[in-house]
Design a protein around this motif. Structure first.
Motif, PDB file in Angstrom:
ATOM      1  N   UNK A 211       0.850  -1.197   0.000  1.00 39.96           N
ATOM      2  CA  UNK A 211       0.000   0.000   0.000  1.00 39.96           C
ATOM      3  C   UNK A 211       0.879   1.238   0.000  1.00 39.96           C
ATOM      4  N   UNK A 212       0.464   2.274  -0.717  1.00 40.19           N
ATOM      5  CA  UNK A 212       1.205   3.537  -0.803  1.00 40.19           C
ATOM      6  C   UNK A 212       2.656   3.323  -1.233  1.00 40.19           C
ATOM      7  N   UNK A 213       2.873   2.361  -2.094  1.00 40.58           N
ATOM      8  CA  UNK A 213       4.225   2.001  -2.510  1.00 40.58           C
ATOM      9  C   UNK A 213       4.992   3.147  -3.158  1.00 40.58           C
ATOM     10  N   UNK A 214       4.282   4.114  -3.749  1.00 39.58           N
ATOM     11  CA  UNK A 214       4.943   5.217  -4.438  1.00 39.58           C
ATOM     12  C   UNK A 214       5.566   6.232  -3.480  1.00 39.58           C
ATOM     13  N   UNK A 215       5.159   6.170  -2.188  1.00 43.14           N
ATOM     14  CA  UNK A 215       5.654   7.188  -1.254  1.00 43.14           C
ATOM     15  C   UNK A 215       6.441   6.601  -0.084  1.00 43.14           C
ATOM     16  N   UNK A 216       6.918   5.387  -0.214  1.00 43.41           N
ATOM     17  CA  UNK A 216       7.705   4.763   0.859  1.00 43.41           C
ATOM     18  C   UNK A 216       8.983   5.572   1.132  1.00 43.41           C
ATOM     19  N   UNK A 217       9.677   5.956   0.105  1.00 36.65           N
ATOM     20  CA  UNK A 217      10.911   6.723   0.270  1.00 36.65           C
ATOM     21  C   UNK A 217      10.613   8.110   0.839  1.00 36.65           C
ATOM     22  N   UNK A 218       9.507   8.714   0.415  1.00 35.22           N
ATOM     23  CA  UNK A 218       9.151  10.045   0.905  1.00 35.22           C
ATOM     24  C   UNK A 218       9.002  10.043   2.427  1.00 35.22           C
ATOM     25  N   UNK A 219       8.347   9.029   2.970  1.00 34.57           N
ATOM     26  CA  UNK A 219       8.157   8.985   4.423  1.00 34.57           C
ATOM     27  C   UNK A 219       9.500   8.864   5.141  1.00 34.57           C
ATOM     28  N   UNK A 220      10.436   8.146   4.559  1.00 30.61           N
ATOM     29  CA  UNK A 220      11.779   8.022   5.155  1.00 30.61           C
ATOM     30  C   UNK A 220      12.527   9.360   5.076  1.00 30.61           C
ATOM     31  N   UNK A 221      12.517   9.988   3.904  1.00 32.05           N
ATOM     32  CA  UNK A 221      13.223  11.259   3.711  1.00 32.05           C
ATOM     33  C   UNK A 221      12.633  12.350   4.606  1.00 32.05           C
ATOM     34  N   UNK A 222      11.332  12.351   4.784  1.00 29.26           N
ATOM     35  CA  UNK A 222      10.681  13.344   5.658  1.00 29.26           C
ATOM     36  C   UNK A 222      11.266  13.309   7.066  1.00 29.26           C
ATOM     37  N   UNK A 223      11.596  12.119   7.564  1.00 27.92           N
ATOM     38  CA  UNK A 223      12.155  11.999   8.913  1.00 27.92           C
ATOM     39  C   UNK A 223      13.574  12.541   9.002  1.00 27.92           C
ATOM     40  N   UNK A 224      14.306  12.552   7.886  1.00 29.97           N
ATOM     41  CA  UNK A 224      15.716  12.933   7.898  1.00 29.97           C
ATOM     42  C   UNK A 224      16.003  14.340   7.390  1.00 29.97           C
ATOM     43  N   UNK A 225      15.108  14.922   6.614  1.00 30.62           N
ATOM     44  CA  UNK A 225      15.442  16.110   5.830  1.00 30.62           C
ATOM     45  C   UNK A 225      15.854  17.328   6.638  1.00 30.62           C
ATOM     46  N   UNK A 226      15.383  17.471   7.864  1.00 34.72           N
ATOM     47  CA  UNK A 226      15.771  18.634   8.656  1.00 34.72           C
ATOM     48  C   UNK A 226      17.250  18.624   9.033  1.00 34.72           C
ATOM     49  N   UNK A 227      17.889  17.479   8.950  1.00 35.14           N
ATOM     50  CA  UNK A 227      19.311  17.374   9.272  1.00 35.14           C
ATOM     51  C   UNK A 227      20.240  17.663   8.102  1.00 35.14           C
ATOM     52  N   UNK A 228      19.676  18.029   6.944  1.00 38.52           N
ATOM     53  CA  UNK A 228      20.488  18.222   5.740  1.00 38.52           C
ATOM     54  C   UNK A 228      20.100  19.494   5.003  1.00 38.52           C
ATOM     55  N   UNK A 229      21.086  20.084   4.337  1.00 38.83           N
ATOM     56  CA  UNK A 229      20.820  21.214   3.449  1.00 38.83           C
ATOM     57  C   UNK A 229      20.240  20.710   2.131  1.00 38.83           C
ATOM     58  N   UNK A 230      20.814  19.615   1.627  1.00 38.46           N
ATOM     59  CA  UNK A 230      20.388  19.015   0.364  1.00 38.46           C
ATOM     60  C   UNK A 230      20.426  17.502   0.506  1.00 38.46           C
ATOM     61  N   UNK A 231      19.486  16.850  -0.120  1.00 40.57           N
ATOM     62  CA  UNK A 231      19.494  15.390  -0.219  1.00 40.57           C
ATOM     63  C   UNK A 231      19.446  15.060  -1.702  1.00 40.57           C
ATOM     64  N   UNK A 232      20.468  14.373  -2.175  1.00 43.29           N
ATOM     65  CA  UNK A 232      20.544  13.964  -3.574  1.00 43.29           C
ATOM     66  C   UNK A 232      20.229  12.476  -3.652  1.00 43.29           C
ATOM     67  N   UNK A 233      19.350  12.115  -4.541  1.00 45.53           N
ATOM     68  CA  UNK A 233      18.985  10.714  -4.734  1.00 45.53           C
ATOM     69  C   UNK A 233      19.385  10.338  -6.162  1.00 45.53           C
ATOM     70  N   UNK A 234      20.331   9.444  -6.266  1.00 47.70           N
ATOM     71  CA  UNK A 234      20.817   8.999  -7.567  1.00 47.70           C
ATOM     72  C   UNK A 234      20.028   7.764  -7.975  1.00 47.70           C
TER      73      UNK A 234
END
Length: 188
Positions: free
Chosen positions: A34-57
């Motif tokens: 379920x919600x397979x398209x946003x699995x990574x988004x939920x993970x990045x949301x938890x981490x993003x305040x600790x970074x200026x930029x997040x690059x996903x290759x």
């Protein structure tokens, strides 16, 4: 599991979360989630305040992992090898980005298209650049900077170091520094 599980701290002042062959299995296992398209988004949301930029290759495919990256990204920089077939294949990628923007991530933008592995000594490279500008230039930004073809750059993978450590004064390191300035100049 800790929020930063799998993140490696690099001495050059960046953090990395390297992929491996197990990601191909993850692609298959996401099919029925379920919600397979946003699995990574939920993970990045938890981490993003600790970074200026997040690059996903992402690998050059339009599978579920790439869709996940699009779902959590603010913008996409599209690297394209300076050859005829990759340039012609851009249309499907641009359509997919548009679909993700409409259905999953309304803030998603295309930052631009970056030509890579460019041999500026050839007419072929100039022809590919002209084709890219003619076909996509009215819809998508084409970066002025490009990344040149370089044996020194290819060696970095085998040595497991960045281009800045391997060949800091070389043309590829300089090209990436110029690209960084171009991208940051656009966003600020």
């Amino acid at each position: 599991m800790e929020p930063d599980y799998g993140i490696l701290k690099h001495e050059e002042g960046i953090d990395l979360m390297p992929g491996n062959i197990e990601l191909s299995g993850l692609e298959v296992s996401l099919v029925n989630v379920m919600s397979r398209e946003i699995m990574l988004r939920s993970y990045v949301e938890r981490l993003k305040d600790g970074y200026d930029y997040i690059l996903i290759d992402c690998m050059p495919s339009l599978g579920m992992i790439t869709i996940n990256a699009f779902a959590c990204a603010d913008s996409i920089l599209i690297p394209v090898k300076a050859a005829y077939l990759p340039v012609k294949g851009l249309e499907q990628l641009i359509k997919t980005i548009g679909k993700v923007k409409r259905q999953i991530n309304p803030k998603l933008e295309i930052e631009g298209i970056l030509l890579t592995m460019v041999d500026n000594r050839t007419n072929y490279a100039r022809d590919i650049t002209a084709l890219l500008i003619e076909t996509y230039g009215s819809r998508v930004r084409i970066f002025e900077n490009s990344i040149p073809m370089s044996v020194r750059a290819a060696e970095t993978s085998a040595e497991g170091v960045s281009i800045y450590e391997h060949d800091p004064k070389g043309k590829v390191a300089g090209a990436y520094q110029s690209l960084t300035k171009e991208v940051l100049g656009n966003g600020q």
